[in-house]
Design a protein around this motif. Sequence first.
Motif, PDB file in Angstrom:
ATOM      1  N   TYR A 170      21.162 -12.549 -42.488  1.00 47.25           N
ATOM      2  CA  TYR A 170      22.302 -12.363 -41.584  1.00 47.25           C
ATOM      3  C   TYR A 170      23.608 -12.150 -42.348  1.00 47.25           C
ATOM      4  O   TYR A 170      24.559 -12.909 -42.230  1.00 47.25           O
ATOM      5  CB  TYR A 170      22.413 -13.553 -40.629  1.00 47.25           C
ATOM      6  CG  TYR A 170      21.166 -13.762 -39.796  1.00 47.25           C
ATOM      7  CD1 TYR A 170      20.746 -12.785 -38.893  1.00 47.25           C
ATOM      8  CD2 TYR A 170      20.395 -14.923 -39.928  1.00 47.25           C
ATOM      9  CE1 TYR A 170      19.594 -12.962 -38.132  1.00 47.25           C
ATOM     10  CE2 TYR A 170      19.255 -15.107 -39.170  1.00 47.25           C
ATOM     11  CZ  TYR A 170      18.850 -14.117 -38.278  1.00 47.25           C
ATOM     12  OH  TYR A 170      17.714 -14.299 -37.523  1.00 47.25           O
ATOM     13  N   VAL A 171      23.626 -11.070 -43.146  1.00 48.41           N
ATOM     14  CA  VAL A 171      24.846 -10.733 -43.868  1.00 48.41           C
ATOM     15  C   VAL A 171      25.916 -10.274 -42.881  1.00 48.41           C
ATOM     16  O   VAL A 171      25.626  -9.764 -41.794  1.00 48.41           O
ATOM     17  CB  VAL A 171      24.586  -9.634 -44.916  1.00 48.41           C
ATOM     18  CG1 VAL A 171      23.659 -10.139 -46.006  1.00 48.41           C
ATOM     19  CG2 VAL A 171      24.032  -8.366 -44.271  1.00 48.41           C
ATOM     20  N   GLY A 172      27.166 -10.479 -43.264  1.00 52.13           N
ATOM     21  CA  GLY A 172      28.280 -10.041 -42.441  1.00 52.13           C
ATOM     22  C   GLY A 172      29.523  -9.898 -43.285  1.00 52.13           C
ATOM     23  O   GLY A 172      29.599 -10.403 -44.421  1.00 52.13           O
ATOM     24  N   LEU A 173      30.520  -9.197 -42.750  1.00 48.95           N
ATOM     25  CA  LEU A 173      31.793  -9.009 -43.430  1.00 48.95           C
ATOM     26  C   LEU A 173      32.885  -9.706 -42.639  1.00 48.95           C
ATOM     27  O   LEU A 173      33.037  -9.476 -41.437  1.00 48.95           O
ATOM     28  CB  LEU A 173      32.102  -7.523 -43.578  1.00 48.95           C
ATOM     29  CG  LEU A 173      31.270  -6.801 -44.646  1.00 48.95           C
ATOM     30  CD1 LEU A 173      31.176  -5.318 -44.369  1.00 48.95           C
ATOM     31  CD2 LEU A 173      31.871  -7.042 -46.028  1.00 48.95           C
ATOM     32  N   VAL A 174      33.607 -10.575 -43.314  1.00 51.10           N
ATOM     33  CA  VAL A 174      34.768 -11.236 -42.727  1.00 51.10           C
ATOM     34  C   VAL A 174      35.968 -10.690 -43.491  1.00 51.10           C
ATOM     35  O   VAL A 174      36.222 -11.103 -44.628  1.00 51.10           O
ATOM     36  CB  VAL A 174      34.681 -12.768 -42.836  1.00 51.10           C
ATOM     37  CG1 VAL A 174      35.900 -13.408 -42.197  1.00 51.10           C
ATOM     38  CG2 VAL A 174      33.399 -13.266 -42.183  1.00 51.10           C
ATOM     39  N   GLY A 175      36.669  -9.747 -42.892  1.00 48.86           N
ATOM     40  CA  GLY A 175      37.655  -8.994 -43.648  1.00 48.86           C
ATOM     41  C   GLY A 175      36.931  -8.200 -44.718  1.00 48.86           C
ATOM     42  O   GLY A 175      35.967  -7.482 -44.430  1.00 48.86           O
ATOM     43  N   ALA A 176      37.351  -8.346 -45.956  1.00 43.81           N
ATOM     44  CA  ALA A 176      36.689  -7.647 -47.058  1.00 43.81           C
ATOM     45  C   ALA A 176      35.615  -8.504 -47.723  1.00 43.81           C
ATOM     46  O   ALA A 176      34.929  -8.033 -48.632  1.00 43.81           O
ATOM     47  CB  ALA A 176      37.729  -7.218 -48.096  1.00 43.81           C
ATOM     48  N   GLU A 177      35.480  -9.753 -47.294  1.00 38.86           N
ATOM     49  CA  GLU A 177      34.540 -10.664 -47.925  1.00 38.86           C
ATOM     50  C   GLU A 177      33.152 -10.568 -47.291  1.00 38.86           C
ATOM     51  O   GLU A 177      33.017 -10.426 -46.076  1.00 38.86           O
ATOM     52  CB  GLU A 177      35.032 -12.106 -47.810  1.00 38.86           C
ATOM     53  CG  GLU A 177      36.311 -12.385 -48.573  1.00 38.86           C
ATOM     54  CD  GLU A 177      36.760 -13.825 -48.407  1.00 38.86           C
ATOM     55  OE1 GLU A 177      37.635 -14.239 -49.170  1.00 38.86           O
ATOM     56  OE2 GLU A 177      36.228 -14.534 -47.517  1.00 38.86           O
ATOM     57  N   VAL A 178      32.130 -10.713 -48.143  1.00 43.01           N
ATOM     58  CA  VAL A 178      30.743 -10.719 -47.681  1.00 43.01           C
ATOM     59  C   VAL A 178      30.292 -12.164 -47.507  1.00 43.01           C
ATOM     60  O   VAL A 178      30.483 -13.000 -48.403  1.00 43.01           O
ATOM     61  CB  VAL A 178      29.834  -9.985 -48.679  1.00 43.01           C
ATOM     62  CG1 VAL A 178      28.387 -10.001 -48.191  1.00 43.01           C
ATOM     63  CG2 VAL A 178      30.308  -8.547 -48.884  1.00 43.01           C
ATOM     64  N   TRP A 179      29.685 -12.470 -46.360  1.00 46.30           N
ATOM     65  CA  TRP A 179      29.150 -13.798 -46.042  1.00 46.30           C
ATOM     66  C   TRP A 179      27.682 -13.641 -45.654  1.00 46.30           C
ATOM     67  O   TRP A 179      27.242 -12.570 -45.221  1.00 46.30           O
ATOM     68  CB  TRP A 179      29.914 -14.433 -44.885  1.00 46.30           C
ATOM     69  CG  TRP A 179      31.373 -14.715 -45.108  1.00 46.30           C
ATOM     70  CD1 TRP A 179      32.307 -13.876 -45.652  1.00 46.30           C
ATOM     71  CD2 TRP A 179      32.079 -15.917 -44.770  1.00 46.30           C
ATOM     72  NE1 TRP A 179      33.533 -14.472 -45.672  1.00 46.30           N
ATOM     73  CE2 TRP A 179      33.427 -15.729 -45.138  1.00 46.30           C
ATOM     74  CE3 TRP A 179      31.701 -17.119 -44.188  1.00 46.30           C
ATOM     75  CZ2 TRP A 179      34.395 -16.695 -44.942  1.00 46.30           C
ATOM     76  CZ3 TRP A 179      32.676 -18.095 -43.985  1.00 46.30           C
ATOM     77  CH2 TRP A 179      34.001 -17.887 -44.367  1.00 46.30           C
ATOM     78  N   TRP A 180      26.913 -14.720 -45.764  1.00 47.21           N
ATOM     79  CA  TRP A 180      25.515 -14.687 -45.353  1.00 47.21           C
ATOM     80  C   TRP A 180      25.002 -16.122 -45.195  1.00 47.21           C
ATOM     81  O   TRP A 180      25.642 -17.074 -45.649  1.00 47.21           O
ATOM     82  CB  TRP A 180      24.651 -13.929 -46.364  1.00 47.21           C
ATOM     83  CG  TRP A 180      24.609 -14.519 -47.750  1.00 47.21           C
ATOM     84  CD1 TRP A 180      23.757 -15.469 -48.230  1.00 47.21           C
ATOM     85  CD2 TRP A 180      25.482 -14.188 -48.849  1.00 47.21           C
ATOM     86  NE1 TRP A 180      24.028 -15.749 -49.551  1.00 47.21           N
ATOM     87  CE2 TRP A 180      25.078 -14.987 -49.957  1.00 47.21           C
ATOM     88  CE3 TRP A 180      26.547 -13.298 -49.001  1.00 47.21           C
ATOM     89  CZ2 TRP A 180      25.705 -14.897 -51.190  1.00 47.21           C
ATOM     90  CZ3 TRP A 180      27.179 -13.228 -50.240  1.00 47.21           C
ATOM     91  CH2 TRP A 180      26.766 -14.020 -51.316  1.00 47.21           C
ATOM     92  N   THR A 181      23.850 -16.272 -44.551  1.00 45.03           N
ATOM     93  CA  THR A 181      23.195 -17.571 -44.479  1.00 45.03           C
ATOM     94  C   THR A 181      22.176 -17.681 -45.607  1.00 45.03           C
ATOM     95  O   THR A 181      21.607 -16.679 -46.045  1.00 45.03           O
ATOM     96  CB  THR A 181      22.494 -17.811 -43.132  1.00 45.03           C
ATOM     97  OG1 THR A 181      21.450 -16.841 -42.962  1.00 45.03           O
ATOM     98  CG2 THR A 181      23.472 -17.702 -41.976  1.00 45.03           C
ATOM     99  N   ALA A 182      21.950 -18.924 -46.073  1.00 45.54           N
ATOM    100  CA  ALA A 182      21.049 -19.129 -47.205  1.00 45.54           C
ATOM    101  C   ALA A 182      20.297 -20.435 -47.035  1.00 45.54           C
ATOM    102  O   ALA A 182      20.818 -21.396 -46.464  1.00 45.54           O
ATOM    103  CB  ALA A 182      21.847 -19.155 -48.512  1.00 45.54           C
ATOM    104  N   PRO A 183      19.054 -20.506 -47.533  1.00 39.90           N
ATOM    105  CA  PRO A 183      18.238 -21.730 -47.385  1.00 39.90           C
ATOM    106  C   PRO A 183      18.636 -22.796 -48.384  1.00 39.90           C
ATOM    107  O   PRO A 183      19.096 -22.495 -49.490  1.00 39.90           O
ATOM    108  CB  PRO A 183      16.827 -21.221 -47.648  1.00 39.90           C
ATOM    109  CG  PRO A 183      17.016 -20.087 -48.611  1.00 39.90           C
ATOM    110  CD  PRO A 183      18.315 -19.430 -48.217  1.00 39.90           C
ATOM    111  N   ARG A 184      18.417 -24.042 -47.980  1.00 34.78           N
ATOM    112  CA  ARG A 184      18.612 -25.185 -48.862  1.00 34.78           C
ATOM    113  C   ARG A 184      17.403 -26.117 -48.715  1.00 34.78           C
ATOM    114  O   ARG A 184      17.460 -27.145 -48.051  1.00 34.78           O
ATOM    115  CB  ARG A 184      19.904 -25.923 -48.510  1.00 34.78           C
ATOM    116  CG  ARG A 184      21.181 -25.110 -48.759  1.00 34.78           C
ATOM    117  CD  ARG A 184      21.422 -24.932 -50.250  1.00 34.78           C
ATOM    118  NE  ARG A 184      22.689 -24.254 -50.543  1.00 34.78           N
ATOM    119  CZ  ARG A 184      22.803 -22.946 -50.761  1.00 34.78           C
ATOM    120  NH1 ARG A 184      21.712 -22.177 -50.710  1.00 34.78           N
ATOM    121  NH2 ARG A 184      23.982 -22.414 -51.044  1.00 34.78           N
TER     122      ARG A 184
END
Length: 676
Positions: A27-41
């Motif tokens: 579930y990658v996404g862009l918040v402004g110019a920044e890249v965000w995503w979910t990751a497992p722990r």
Amino acid sequence: MQTLPYGSWPSPVDAALAAAHDGRPEYVGLVGAEVWWTAPRPAEGGRRTLVRRHADGREESVLPAPWNVRSRVVEYGGRPWTGLLHDGTPLVVFVNFADQRLHLWRPGEEPRPLTPVSPVGGGLRWADPQPRPERGEVWCVLEEFTGESPTDVRRVPAAVPLDGSAAEDRSAVRELTEDRHRFVTGARLSPDGRRAVWLGWDHPRMPWDGTELLLAEVAADGTLGTPRTVAGGPEESVCQAEWAPDGALLHASDRSGWWNLYRDGEPLCPREEEFGGPLWTIGQQWFAPLDNGLIAVVHGRGSTALGLLDPETGEIVDAAGPWTEFGATLAVRGDRVVAVGSSPRSAAEVVELDASARPGAPGGGSVGRARVIGAAHADPVDPAYYPEPQIRTFTGPDGRDIHAHIYPPHHPDCVAPGGEAPPYVVWAHGGPTGRAPLVLDLEIAYFTSRGIGVAEVDYGGSTGYGREYRNRLREQWGVVDVEDCAAVALALAEEGTADRARLAIRGGSAGGWTTAASLTTTGVYACGTVLYPVLDLASWGEGATHDFESRYLETLVGPRAEVPGRYAERSPVEHADRITAPFLLLQGLDDVICPPAQCELFLSRLRGRPVPHAYLAFEGEGHGFRRADTMVRALEAELSLYAQVFRLDRPDVPVLALAPGPLTPTTDPHDTGAVT
């Protein structure tokens, strides 16, 4: 170079290492110019966190434990977050797994709830949030339980106010349209804000059987008018729809027999390959339109590539790089495309593709330039221990093709004595409407580096090979999948690749069904590992499992009212008296998709029979294991099973006690001994 028997090779790929690297960015996404995503722990109770990549490349887990960014809509979930810049500051909306409420989060603040808790059944759940800052809302899929049964549920596109006014007030949630379909995806708003599209379908269809692409006008109050169907139907699966910047409607449909792309109903790039896939989760993206008119696409036959499609010419230029598999998650902004790619030599990474030039245009060579920007793969061991897959096609009953990935035993410093054939484990993937991705999997390396081969079989019914291949499993579940796995196993033995006396099978969920059915109906395998399986068709269905799959058996087996005998005939639980091979049964006690009662019934039918077996069940685990300690225990138990059955020397794992008769599962995570 040492000469040691297959299965006894030493390996640095231990179970803890495999567990630590389980899962992938999603579930990658862009918040402004920044890249965000979910990751497992996995080491943090199996939760999923939200990762922010700052402008300087630094990665930060922005939500500490116990926050768990994961939706339970249709139980398999869906896109659980969205974000945007508000006055230069990130504003993120996400689903928290524990309570399934939508929360609003800003850096430096504690998340605050946006939606209420419902005491009815499974409560209120949300997926695929889309920000609508102009209205002060976020649009989502709402799943609302109306009773205590898993099938007492409704789903609609809905709007949640961002001011928190719905946190304790269900009436403040604005439903965008009537609940005319049992299942829906999130609504997508046209660039001019005047139209919206979404997908809907109803029981007994699954979304890969047939869906409807719905279009409605947006009223002045933000509600959606009466929708009309513009594509899809009972035998046509539309899996995604988006608006192009110029207002054209794009969608992926399998009307040709393959999920291909269409623009305002006209095919863009007709090919015998897939530009879409099965909607197991809500909010998947196989394509995304860019501002320059190009379309980022995840496409392929079997494995998938990331490319840029020029809708004017139909030409595709694929990203240059080592990746052989891209997930159904894309984010685009300007000339940037962000995706998640992996390969047999690298785990899943966040990849950015430059889309600044058109395919075929002067300087167009830069189109294929891609680079890793997040979750970069780092070899946890010497890559010489990684398996080296072979992509093969076997011949099954009636001459049909069977696609498979073969992973022979592989070790940089060990060989087997001349004339010895290795043991092999057939892996049956879940779904069953799914496939085995061609990626680095340290669970596979755990076995191959010890001298045990693995064969991943994309049996008939798998996706990635067109609708005809997918439809082979219609009313044939427990037949075609079992036959295809056996055909691959026997072919490997006949050609001398595998030892005929040392064949095993393993699988989880629907793959657990195939494994159990194979052990009760064939004499091919010496043992098997069955994970969170379907075992009894009579009790698995409406009211006994979740709503999404409650009518799945009507296409997999046949309408229950018309072929009731088939349900008993196919169920492994009805043929427990036929099983003679040792097996290991692994189950999560919180599994609502394949409940523990399935395993308990199967074991009760074995009472008094001298079949060596073990049953391990785990508290806090659902459908698919997420906790590191669980994964370690399960993997070591599986290896111990093979070591005992195949007479392998494996002092590096605890001995799994195999006992006849029914077993009482342990739920103590500190218990490293086997169940007796």
